[in-house]
Write a protein that holds these residues in place. Structure first.
Motif, PDB file in Angstrom:
ATOM      1  N   PHE A 123       0.823  -1.202   0.000  1.00 15.58           N
ATOM      2  CA  PHE A 123       0.000   0.000   0.000  1.00 15.58           C
ATOM      3  C   PHE A 123       0.860   1.257   0.000  1.00 15.58           C
ATOM      4  CE2 PHE A 123      -2.555   3.278   2.172  1.00 15.58           C
ATOM      5  CZ  PHE A 123      -3.639   3.330   1.301  1.00 15.58           C
ATOM      6  N   TYR A 124       1.801   1.364   0.915  1.00 11.21           N
ATOM      7  CA  TYR A 124       2.562   2.604   1.051  1.00 11.21           C
ATOM      8  C   TYR A 124       3.594   2.809  -0.051  1.00 11.21           C
ATOM      9  CZ  TYR A 124       0.095   3.717   5.234  1.00 11.21           C
ATOM     10  OH  TYR A 124      -0.917   4.042   6.099  1.00 11.21           O
ATOM     11  N   ARG A 125       4.140   1.740  -0.608  1.00  7.01           N
ATOM     12  CA  ARG A 125       5.121   1.894  -1.694  1.00  7.01           C
ATOM     13  C   ARG A 125       4.515   2.572  -2.920  1.00  7.01           C
ATOM     14  NH1 ARG A 125       7.345  -3.803  -0.402  1.00  7.01           N
ATOM     15  NH2 ARG A 125       9.004  -3.273   1.027  1.00  7.01           N
ATOM     16  N   LYS A 126       3.244   2.356  -3.171  1.00  9.93           N
ATOM     17  CA  LYS A 126       2.649   2.966  -4.374  1.00  9.93           C
ATOM     18  C   LYS A 126       2.512   4.488  -4.258  1.00  9.93           C
ATOM     19  CE  LYS A 126      -2.167   1.870  -3.225  1.00  9.93           C
ATOM     20  NZ  LYS A 126      -3.324   1.080  -3.619  1.00  9.93           N
ATOM     21  N   PHE A 127       2.754   5.032  -3.061  1.00  8.39           N
ATOM     22  CA  PHE A 127       2.722   6.476  -2.855  1.00  8.39           C
ATOM     23  C   PHE A 127       4.122   7.065  -2.712  1.00  8.39           C
ATOM     24  CE2 PHE A 127      -1.292   4.846  -1.211  1.00  8.39           C
ATOM     25  CZ  PHE A 127      -2.165   5.555  -2.002  1.00  8.39           C
ATOM     26  N   GLY A 128       5.134   6.270  -3.031  1.00 17.44           N
ATOM     27  CA  GLY A 128       6.503   6.764  -2.965  1.00 17.44           C
ATOM     28  C   GLY A 128       7.169   6.625  -1.614  1.00 17.44           C
ATOM     29  N   PHE A 129       6.547   5.919  -0.680  1.00 19.78           N
ATOM     30  CA  PHE A 129       7.173   5.673   0.616  1.00 19.78           C
ATOM     31  C   PHE A 129       8.235   4.588   0.448  1.00 19.78           C
ATOM     32  CE2 PHE A 129       3.293   7.660   1.990  1.00 19.78           C
ATOM     33  CZ  PHE A 129       3.608   8.272   3.199  1.00 19.78           C
ATOM     34  N   THR A 130       9.313   4.726   1.210  1.00 17.62           N
ATOM     35  CA  THR A 130      10.383   3.732   1.179  1.00 17.62           C
ATOM     36  C   THR A 130      10.761   3.333   2.600  1.00 17.62           C
ATOM     37  OG1 THR A 130      12.109   5.431   1.177  1.00 17.62           O
ATOM     38  CG2 THR A 130      11.345   4.643  -0.979  1.00 17.62           C
ATOM     39  N   GLN A 131      11.454   2.220   2.680  1.00 16.82           N
ATOM     40  CA  GLN A 131      12.013   1.763   3.949  1.00 16.82           C
ATOM     41  C   GLN A 131      13.500   2.062   3.903  1.00 16.82           C
ATOM     42  OE1 GLN A 131      10.545  -2.130   2.944  1.00 16.82           O
ATOM     43  NE2 GLN A 131       9.709  -2.294   5.003  1.00 16.82           N
ATOM     44  N   GLY A 132      14.050   2.289   5.053  1.00 20.61           N
ATOM     45  CA  GLY A 132      15.488   2.523   5.065  1.00 20.61           C
ATOM     46  C   GLY A 132      16.056   2.340   6.441  1.00 20.61           C
ATOM     47  N   GLU A 133      17.329   2.053   6.481  1.00 20.50           N
ATOM     48  CA  GLU A 133      18.001   1.869   7.751  1.00 20.50           C
ATOM     49  C   GLU A 133      18.253   3.191   8.459  1.00 20.50           C
ATOM     50  OE1 GLU A 133      21.495  -0.495   7.286  1.00 20.50           O
ATOM     51  OE2 GLU A 133      20.433  -2.011   6.121  1.00 20.50           O
ATOM     52  N   GLU A 134      18.223   4.298   7.719  1.00 25.85           N
ATOM     53  CA  GLU A 134      18.583   5.587   8.301  1.00 25.85           C
ATOM     54  C   GLU A 134      17.480   6.203   9.168  1.00 25.85           C
ATOM     55  OE1 GLU A 134      16.775   6.228   4.295  1.00 25.85           O
ATOM     56  OE2 GLU A 134      18.476   5.034   4.940  1.00 25.85           O
ATOM     57  N   LEU A 135      16.249   5.803   8.988  1.00 27.85           N
ATOM     58  CA  LEU A 135      15.132   6.333   9.761  1.00 27.85           C
ATOM     59  C   LEU A 135      14.329   5.152  10.297  1.00 27.85           C
ATOM     60  CD1 LEU A 135      13.870   9.051  10.557  1.00 27.85           C
ATOM     61  CD2 LEU A 135      12.359   8.839   8.606  1.00 27.85           C
ATOM     62  N   VAL A 136      14.233   5.054  11.622  1.00 33.59           N
ATOM     63  CA  VAL A 136      13.609   3.882  12.226  1.00 33.59           C
ATOM     64  C   VAL A 136      12.596   4.294  13.290  1.00 33.59           C
ATOM     65  CG1 VAL A 136      15.616   2.407  11.813  1.00 33.59           C
ATOM     66  CG2 VAL A 136      15.439   3.649  13.976  1.00 33.59           C
ATOM     67  N   HIS A 137      11.707   3.370  13.579  1.00 36.49           N
ATOM     68  CA  HIS A 137      10.752   3.531  14.672  1.00 36.49           C
ATOM     69  C   HIS A 137      10.899   2.303  15.562  1.00 36.49           C
ATOM     70  CE1 HIS A 137       7.421   4.789  16.988  1.00 36.49           C
ATOM     71  NE2 HIS A 137       6.519   3.994  16.450  1.00 36.49           N
ATOM     72  N   PRO A 138      11.689   2.428  16.633  1.00 39.93           N
ATOM     73  CA  PRO A 138      11.980   1.275  17.486  1.00 39.93           C
ATOM     74  C   PRO A 138      10.714   0.613  18.028  1.00 39.93           C
ATOM     75  CG  PRO A 138      13.356   3.142  18.090  1.00 39.93           C
ATOM     76  CD  PRO A 138      12.323   3.644  17.116  1.00 39.93           C
TER      77      PRO A 138
END
Length: 173
Positions: A123-138
Motif C-alpha cells: 500500500f505505502y510503496r505505491k505512494f513513494g514511501f520507502t524503507q530505510g536503515e537511516e530512519l527507524v521507529h523502534p
C-alpha cells in the motif's frame, strides 16, 4: 464505480469516525491499543495535523489522520500518516488510496517536510514511501515502517517518536 468526496472532518463527524475506524481495524491492533483510541487521543491533545474523511452520499466511509512526530536528528516538520480507515464493506474501491493521495497533497501544500507511516508495504510503496536503515521507529517491524520526504530534499536520520497521544491511547486501552 463509487462516487465519494473527501473533506476535512467536522465536529459532527467525530462519532462516526470512531465507528468506521473501529470496524476497519476489528481484530487488529497496534501494540495493544486501538486505532480509534489513537485518533481520539490525538484530537483531545489538539495534535491532528490533518483529519480527512471520505463520504459516499450521506455516509462517512473512510478517514485518514496525520500528526506530528519527533526525529532524533532534530529534523522538524515531519508528520505521521495514519491511521487510514475504510469501512469494511467499502474496502477495495480506492477510498483508502484517495484519502492518502489527498492527505499527501494537503500536507505538501501546508509545508510539511515529510511523512512517516506504519502499515502494509504494498500500500505505502505505491505512494513513494520507502524503507530505510537511516530512519527507524523502534519497537515496530522495519518492514512495516515507511518514510517519504515531501518538501525536504533529504531523508532524516535517526529514531522517530510519535506524538505522546499514542502513549496516552495505550494507557487508556
Amino acid at each position: 464505480m463509487d462516487r465519494f468526496t473527501i473533506r476535512r472532518e467536522t465536529e459532527a463527524d467525530i462519532s462516526v469516525i470512531r465507528e468506521v475506524t473501529g470496524k476497519a481495524f476489528t481484530g487488529l491492533s497496534l501494540r495493544g491499543y486501538s486505532e480509534q483510541a489513537i485518533v481520539e487521543a490525538l484530537r483531545d491533545a489538539d495534535a491532528l495535523t490533518l483529519s480527512l474523511i471520505a463520504v459516499d452520499g450521506p455516509f462517512v466511509v473512510g478517514h485518514v489522520a496525520a500528526s506530528p512526530v519527533t526525529i532524533s536528528d532534530g529534523t522538524q516538520g515531519w508528520v505521521s500518516l495514519g491511521p487510514v480507515s475504510v469501512e469494511p464493506k467499502f474496502q477495495g474501491r480506492g477510498i483508502g488510496s484517495a484519502l492518502v493521495s489527498r492527505a499527501l497533497d494537503q500536507l505538501r501544500e501546508s509545508g510539511v517536510g515529510g511523512v512517516v507511516a506504519l502499515g502494509e508495504p504494498e500500500f505505502y510503496r505505491k505512494f513513494g514511501f520507502t524503507q530505510g536503515e537511516e530512519l527507524v521507529h523502534p519497537g515496530f517491524p522495519a518492514e512495516n515502517f515507511f518514510a517519504r520526504p515531501i518538501r525536504d530534499s533529504r531523508m532524516p536520520t535517526g529514531e522517530v517518536s510519535y506524538h505522546p497521544a499514542f502513549r496516552q491511547a495505550a494507557k487508556n486501552a
